[in-house]
Design a protein around this motif. Structure first.
Motif, short mmCIF file in Angstrom:
data_model
loop_
_atom_site.label_atom_id
_atom_site.label_comp_id
_atom_site.label_asym_id
_atom_site.label_seq_id
_atom_site.Cartn_x
_atom_site.Cartn_y
_atom_site.Cartn_z
N MET A 742 -4.25 1.51 7.70
CA MET A 742 -4.68 0.47 6.78
C MET A 742 -3.66 -0.66 6.69
SD MET A 742 -7.70 1.22 5.92
CE MET A 742 -7.82 -0.22 4.89
N ARG A 743 -2.38 -0.32 6.82
CA ARG A 743 -1.37 -1.39 6.84
C ARG A 743 -1.56 -2.28 8.05
NH1 ARG A 743 3.48 -1.50 4.17
NH2 ARG A 743 4.75 -1.87 6.01
N LEU A 744 -1.88 -1.67 9.20
CA LEU A 744 -2.15 -2.46 10.40
C LEU A 744 -3.40 -3.31 10.21
CD1 LEU A 744 -1.21 -2.83 13.45
CD2 LEU A 744 -3.17 -1.39 13.99
N ALA A 745 -4.43 -2.73 9.61
CA ALA A 745 -5.68 -3.47 9.40
C ALA A 745 -5.44 -4.68 8.51
CB ALA A 745 -6.74 -2.55 8.79
N LEU A 746 -4.69 -4.49 7.42
CA LEU A 746 -4.44 -5.61 6.50
C LEU A 746 -3.53 -6.66 7.14
CD1 LEU A 746 -4.82 -6.97 3.82
CD2 LEU A 746 -3.05 -5.47 2.84
N ALA A 747 -2.48 -6.20 7.85
CA ALA A 747 -1.62 -7.16 8.54
C ALA A 747 -2.40 -7.93 9.59
CB ALA A 747 -0.44 -6.43 9.18
N GLY A 748 -3.30 -7.24 10.29
CA GLY A 748 -4.13 -7.92 11.29
C GLY A 748 -5.07 -8.92 10.66
N VAL A 783 -11.08 4.73 8.78
CA VAL A 783 -9.95 5.47 8.20
C VAL A 783 -10.48 6.41 7.13
CG1 VAL A 783 -7.86 5.26 6.80
CG2 VAL A 783 -8.27 3.67 8.68
N PRO A 784 -10.20 7.72 7.24
CA PRO A 784 -10.73 8.67 6.26
C PRO A 784 -9.98 8.59 4.93
CG PRO A 784 -9.29 9.81 7.80
CD PRO A 784 -9.40 8.39 8.29
N GLY A 789 -5.13 4.08 -3.39
CA GLY A 789 -4.29 3.31 -2.49
C GLY A 789 -5.05 2.78 -1.30
N LEU A 790 -5.85 3.64 -0.65
CA LEU A 790 -6.64 3.20 0.49
C LEU A 790 -7.72 2.21 0.05
CD1 LEU A 790 -7.05 6.57 2.44
CD2 LEU A 790 -5.48 4.69 2.93
N ALA A 791 -8.28 2.42 -1.15
CA ALA A 791 -9.29 1.50 -1.67
C ALA A 791 -8.72 0.10 -1.84
CB ALA A 791 -9.85 2.02 -2.99
N ALA A 792 -7.47 0.01 -2.31
CA ALA A 792 -6.84 -1.30 -2.49
C ALA A 792 -6.67 -2.00 -1.15
CB ALA A 792 -5.49 -1.14 -3.18
N TYR A 793 -6.29 -1.25 -0.11
CA TYR A 793 -6.18 -1.85 1.23
C TYR A 793 -7.54 -2.37 1.69
CZ TYR A 793 -1.38 -0.53 2.45
OH TYR A 793 -0.02 -0.45 2.53
N ARG A 794 -8.59 -1.57 1.49
CA ARG A 794 -9.91 -2.00 1.96
C ARG A 794 -10.36 -3.26 1.22
NH1 ARG A 794 -10.87 3.82 1.95
NH2 ARG A 794 -10.97 4.52 4.13
N LEU A 795 -10.11 -3.32 -0.09
CA LEU A 795 -10.49 -4.51 -0.86
C LEU A 795 -9.72 -5.74 -0.38
CD1 LEU A 795 -10.69 -2.96 -4.44
CD2 LEU A 795 -12.60 -3.94 -3.14
N ALA A 796 -8.42 -5.54 -0.08
CA ALA A 796 -7.62 -6.68 0.40
C ALA A 796 -8.09 -7.14 1.78
CB ALA A 796 -6.15 -6.29 0.43
N CYS A 797 -8.44 -6.16 2.65
CA CYS A 797 -8.96 -6.52 3.98
C CYS A 797 -10.25 -7.32 3.84
CB CYS A 797 -9.21 -5.26 4.81
SG CYS A 797 -7.71 -4.48 5.45
N ALA A 798 -11.16 -6.86 2.99
CA ALA A 798 -12.45 -7.53 2.81
C ALA A 798 -12.25 -8.92 2.25
CB ALA A 798 -13.34 -6.70 1.89
N ALA A 799 -11.34 -9.08 1.27
CA ALA A 799 -11.10 -10.40 0.68
C ALA A 799 -10.50 -11.35 1.70
CB ALA A 799 -10.17 -10.25 -0.52
N THR A 800 -9.58 -10.83 2.53
CA THR A 800 -8.94 -11.68 3.54
C THR A 800 -9.95 -12.17 4.57
OG1 THR A 800 -6.92 -10.39 3.26
CG2 THR A 800 -7.06 -11.78 5.20
N ALA A 801 -10.89 -11.31 4.93
CA ALA A 801 -11.90 -11.70 5.91
C ALA A 801 -12.92 -12.64 5.30
CB ALA A 801 -12.59 -10.46 6.45
N GLY A 802 -13.32 -12.41 4.05
CA GLY A 802 -14.40 -13.20 3.45
C GLY A 802 -13.94 -14.42 2.70
N ASP A 803 -12.66 -14.40 2.21
CA ASP A 803 -12.10 -15.53 1.47
C ASP A 803 -12.98 -15.89 0.27
OD1 ASP A 803 -10.03 -17.23 1.01
OD2 ASP A 803 -10.76 -18.83 2.31
N TRP A 808 -11.10 -11.53 -3.95
CA TRP A 808 -9.65 -11.59 -4.11
C TRP A 808 -9.24 -10.96 -5.45
CZ3 TRP A 808 -6.82 -12.12 -0.15
CH2 TRP A 808 -7.07 -13.05 0.87
N ASP A 809 -9.97 -11.28 -6.48
CA ASP A 809 -9.61 -10.76 -7.81
C ASP A 809 -9.76 -9.25 -7.89
OD1 ASP A 809 -8.94 -13.27 -8.69
OD2 ASP A 809 -10.86 -13.66 -9.68
N ARG A 810 -10.79 -8.72 -7.20
CA ARG A 810 -10.93 -7.26 -7.17
C ARG A 810 -9.75 -6.61 -6.46
NH1 ARG A 810 -16.42 -8.70 -6.39
NH2 ARG A 810 -16.22 -8.53 -4.10
N ALA A 811 -9.31 -7.23 -5.37
CA ALA A 811 -8.16 -6.69 -4.64
C ALA A 811 -6.89 -6.78 -5.49
CB ALA A 811 -7.98 -7.44 -3.32
N ALA A 812 -6.70 -7.92 -6.16
CA ALA A 812 -5.51 -8.08 -7.01
C ALA A 812 -5.51 -7.06 -8.14
CB ALA A 812 -5.47 -9.50 -7.58
#
Length: 960
Positions: A742-748, A783-784, A789-803, A808-812
């Motif tokens: 998930m760290r790689l996914a968010l960094a990517g 990612v299983p 913690g994993l949910a926060a990564y997924r929310l941040a990934c989704a916000a970064t992709a969708g802008d 963003w607020d859900r991820a924050a």
């Protein structure tokens, strides 16, 4: 007459330090003193002088380490200490202080036995600790261990254990240790380093005497003022070493010669049989009077007269009713002067005499004497039995040494298999198991491989399976491999194989499978092992099986039930004395809690595990791994200065390369986030070099890849960063742990957003970014686990992709709920950028206000620069002004400001360390960085500049 000064000269400061430590003990607090220095410098003389007339009638118990058999005879000085205690207060009184129902110390002294049939390693350590504390309840206790440089591994471990854990009673623990030029790998250097970081350990280092002090010493010896010219000459020739001064003082005007030769000259004119007894003692130092008489074939009366003569000449001393040459240098000189044939004959006589007259000596020393005498047939059975005794006391280093002696003498014996009752592969197997228990994994791999080469799997399937399993576990410790050996061992087991062996192999295979991310296999093997443990009612097998199942349950997203299983495994492992499994429960549970986003709980548990590992003597191995888990959680919590302190403390222990790399990753992540470019690039070079040579360490390599990706993105090297991402996407999906994937996914995802922002009108870039976002979404979806913690990564990934601002607020909110301040600040900053793009200046304002406060508190300079750029471009200067107090013009971090404020009050590194609850080494690192950032060269200049720029509070009188 041998010359010895009647008074101690030139040691006033060192004497005062020892007396001060004793006064601390009299006030009810323990203290440990290490008296160090080169051979002949006067360590023992200092200790003896100080202890001779201490107030308060302390009970002083002394034991000494002996060179002969040092590697193979466990706990020698502490056996003497306990024997001395029995002599002083009586056997019955000692038994009342020990646990009822049998004491492990019965393996030291038969009169305190019988010892329990089986007991964990920690019991012996705890019994010795408890005995010391209980004795000290009635009067001050002083424990002296002489010549720690000859100590066996178990003695060093027990000495360090007492130093770490004597908080319960007024005990002064004193050790004398020859230092000189210690190599970097010397075990004594490691002991000094570990104990030297403790505030309650005092190191008293003895230096050479000055010219004035040498003159005073000569005056004391001669009974008249020293002649200046002679005094200067002796000072120059002796180098200020008191023993050499004494030797030179009686050498008259003899021409210059080797100083060891001068020591030997002191013994050359000894009358017989004193000279004969001195030669014997050089071969068998620490010997009873009856044994000496037998070795030299002398009547009792002659032996006593000769010993009295040697004692009067200060060549021989009595320790624990045994005779020893007064100083190592004299013993070494006498021994070296013996002809080879004389040495062999004396060693043989000692072996015969020990066997007949001293049952206590039948063990390591006896085996060493037979070996030195060239009598392999006699040495082998004695060494084999002594190895079994060492194993019973969990003295595995000593067991390994003795088994090595058996293996070295094997080909010299006439019928070694008959002599020891075991064949060569079996002895190799015992040695490999001792290496595993002692932590010498590389040597264990070699021993087990040699044994396997000598065995036929069809003829000896169970033994081959045992050895394959052992080699697999050893290889796993060395480089993370070994699963193939363990799988082959399980496959080789015949249908009628012992259930206990099968269970152990299955549990080991399950354990290794966790690290290799083979979770389905690990679950199956652990379940089978647990079933066998239930059938056998074997808690020793049940504990590692439960550990693996708890870890897998946590990975599946059930941390609460997993923690219950971890607790159960921890209790069972402790009861069984399985320290490896016991400490691993702390490590794996802390990692599970951190992955679930329970950072505070993870840091607290890892801290508890670290303290326990240190208490048990595993600070360098398991303690380091727990430091990694703790540092990772502290980093996530935004407690970066604390995380760096944890990392630097752990690195000071000199951990194995893989653990050191994992620790440096934490520092690298913080350095990158703080904009400490030089430090980050140095750490990254070290990490990349480690990854280039590491055979396994996949988790560490994954984190290195993430750091490289985030660094390249931050530097604007988007295409290079995307190549790094592409290189690791497939591996992350197949084999990486969920948090790392998930760290790689968010960094990517953040890289793709930066690529898109850098070329907003490029269709090829837009297409490439869209394709990469799709791959990253697939990775995040694969990612299983569903932990917060994993949910926060997924929310941040989704916000970064969708802008999308709500995304963003859900991820924050998710990161904020977890307490991850840096990720919260990053997401808020990205959200503010999205708000500004839609001209939502109020939305950008309040998000940037929170982000800037968090980034300022962390000292995250690159993020602060991004925030300030958005503030400037969005004309939100009021937010920048409100947050300016969080930063300083020199880029000092909050912890560096803490150190500077105390430094500016004129405090030393040790005082700063005490005030800020960190080590002096850590303070020294911070001070070096502060001087560099302030552009000054001294502490005085730093203090002046701090006051000039308002970095510290003005000095002045303080109110009550």
């Amino acid at each position: 007459m041998t010359v010895v000064s009647p008074v101690l000269v030139g040691r006033e400061t060192e004497t005062a330090a020892l007396r001060s430590a004793y006064e601390r003990v009299r006030s009810g607090r323990p203290a440990t003193v290490l008296v160090t220095g080169e051979a002949g410098i006067g360590k023992s003389r200092l200790v003896a002088d100080v202890l001779r007339d201490l107030p308060g009638e302390p009970l002083v118990l002394t034991g000494a380490c002996l060179e002969l058999g040092a590697e193979g005879a466990p706990y020698v000085p502490f056996v003497a200490v306990v024997r001395g205690l029995v002599r002083r207060i009586g056997r019955d009184a000692v038994l009342e202080l020990l646990p009822p129902g049998g004491s492990a110390l019965g393996d030291w002294l038969p009169e305190l036995g019988p010892a329990p049939a089986r007991y964990p390693r920690t019991r012996l350590l705890e019994e010795m600790l408890g005995l010391a504390v209980r004795v000290a309840e009635t009067r001050p206790l002083v424990l002296v261990v002489e010549d720690l440089h000859w100590a066996d591994a178990s003695t060093r471990e027990l000495f360090a254990y007492l130093a770490r854990n004597l908080a319960g009673g007024p005990v002064l623990l004193v050790g004398t240790l020859r230092t000189g030029e210690l190599p970097a790998t010397d075990t004594n250097r490691r002991l000094l380093a570990e104990l030297g970081r403790r505030e309650d350990v005092l190191r008293v280092g003895l230096e050479a005497l000055t010219g004035r002090q040498v003159a005073d010493l000569l005056a004391a010896i001669d009974g008249r003022p020293a002649e200046p010219e002679r005094s200067r000459r002796i000072h120059r020739r002796s180098g200020g070493n008191p023993m050499f001064v004494e030797a030179l003082s009686e050498a008259g005007e003899a021409p210059a010669e080797d100083l060891r030769g001068l020591l030997l000259a002191r013994t050359a004119e000894l009358p017989e049989p004193a000279g004969e007894l001195l030669s014997a003692l050089a071969v068998g130092d620490g010997t009873a009077e009856t044994v000496l008489g037998a070795v030299c074939a002398l009547p009792e009366q002659q032996v006593r007269r000769a010993l009295h003569d040697l004692a009067e000449r200060r060549l021989v001393a009595v320790r624990d009713e045994r005779y020893t040459i007064r100083h190592d240098l004299i013993r070494e000189a006498v021994y070296d002067a013996l002809l080879p044939g004389e040495r062999r004959r004396l060693h043989r006589r000692f072996a015969v005499a020990l066997s007949e007259h001293d049952p206590v000596g039948v063990g390591t020393a006896l085996a060493e004497h037979w070996t030195a005498a060239g009598e392999a047939d006699a040495a082998l059975p004695v060494a084999w039995r002594a190895a079994a005794g060492a194993a019973r006391q969990h003295a595995y280093d000593e067991q390994l040494h003795l088994l090595g002696l058996v293996l070295e003498q094997w080909d010299r014996a006439t019928d070694p298999t008959a002599l020891v009752g075991a064949d060569h592969p079996t002895v190799l197997e015992h040695a490999a198991r001792a290496a595993f228990a002692a932590g010498h994994s590389g040597r264990g791999v070699a021993l087990s491989a040699t044994a396997l080469d000598e065995l036929d799997p069809t003829a000896e399937p169970e033994q081959v399976a045992r050895l394959l399993g052992l080699r697999g576990q050893l290889r796993h410790r060395v480089d993370g491999t070994g699963a193939e050996d363990l799988a082959a061992a399980v496959a080789l087991l015949p249908p009628g194989a012992r259930m206990e062996l099968c269970g152990r192999l299955l549990a080991a295979l399950a354990f290794v499978g966790v690290g290799a991310h083979r979770h389905d296999q690990s679950r199956r093997y652990a379940t089978e092992a647990l079933h066998l443990a239930d059938e056998l009612d074997d808690d020793g097998l049940r504990a590692p099986a439960l550990l693996v199942l708890a870890t897998l349950r946590g990975a599946e997203g059930d941390p609460d039930r997993a923690s219950d299983d971890f607790a159960a495994a921890r209790r069972l492992a402790w009861h069984e004395g399985d320290e490896h499994t016991f400490l691993t429960t702390f490590q794996w549970e802390a990692l599970m809690l951190g992955a679930a986003g329970r950072y505070a709980a993870a840091a607290d548990l890892a801290n508890e595990g670290q303290r326990t590992a240190e208490r048990l003597g595993h600070a360098r191995s398991r303690g380091t791994m727990l430091a990694v888990a703790r540092g990772m959680s502290l980093r996530s919590l935004g407690r970066w200065d604390e995380a760096i302190d944890v990392v630097e403390e752990a690195l000071a222990d000199g951990p194995p390369p893989m653990y050191a790399a994992a620790l440096r990753l934490i520092s690298a992540d913080i350095a990158r986030s703080r904009g400490e470019t030089d430090r980050f690039e140095l750490l990254l070079r070290q990490l990349v070099e480690f990854a280039r040579h590491a055979l396994a360490a996949e988790e560490v390599k994954a984190e290195i890849a993430v750091q490289r990706l985030e660094w390249a993105t931050g530097q604007g090297e988007h295409e290079a960063a995307d190549r790094i991402l592409a290189e690791h996407l497939a591996a992350a999906r197949a084999a990486w742990l969920p948090p790392q994937a998930m760290r790689l996914a968010l960094a990517g995802a953040r890289l793709q957003r930066a690529r898109r922002a850098a070329a907003p009108r490029s269709r090829p870039v837009a297409a490439a970014v869209a394709a990469r976002f799709a791959e990253l979404a697939a990775l995040a979806g694969a990612v299983p686990g569903a932990s917060p913690g994993l949910a926060a990564y997924r929310l941040a990934c989704a916000a970064t992709a969708g802008d999308d601002l709500p995304a963003w607020d859900r991820a924050a909110a998710a990161w904020r709920e977890l307490g991850n301040t840096y990720e919260t600040a990053l997401v808020l900053t990205d959200a503010a950028g999205s708000a500004l793009a839609s001209n939502n200046r109020p939305g950008a304002r309040y998000r940037l206000r929170e982000a800037r406060a968090l980034a300022g508190e962390l000292g995250a300079a690159p993020l602060l620069a991004r925030i300030d750029d958005l503030l400037h471009r969005g004309r939100l200067t009021d937010v920048a002004a409100a947050g300016s107090a969080a930063a300083n013009e020199f880029g000092l971090t909050s912890r560096e400001l803490d150190v500077l404020r105390v430094l500016a009050r004129g405090r030393s590194n040790a005082q700063i360390a005490a005030e800020l609850f960190v080590s002096a080494n850590t303070v020294a690192t911070h001070v070096a960085r502060i001087l560099g950032k302030l552009g000054v060269t001294s502490r005085t200049e730093a203090a002046a500049k701090a006051h000039e720029h308002g970095l510290v509070a003005p000095t002045g009188p303080r109110g009550g």
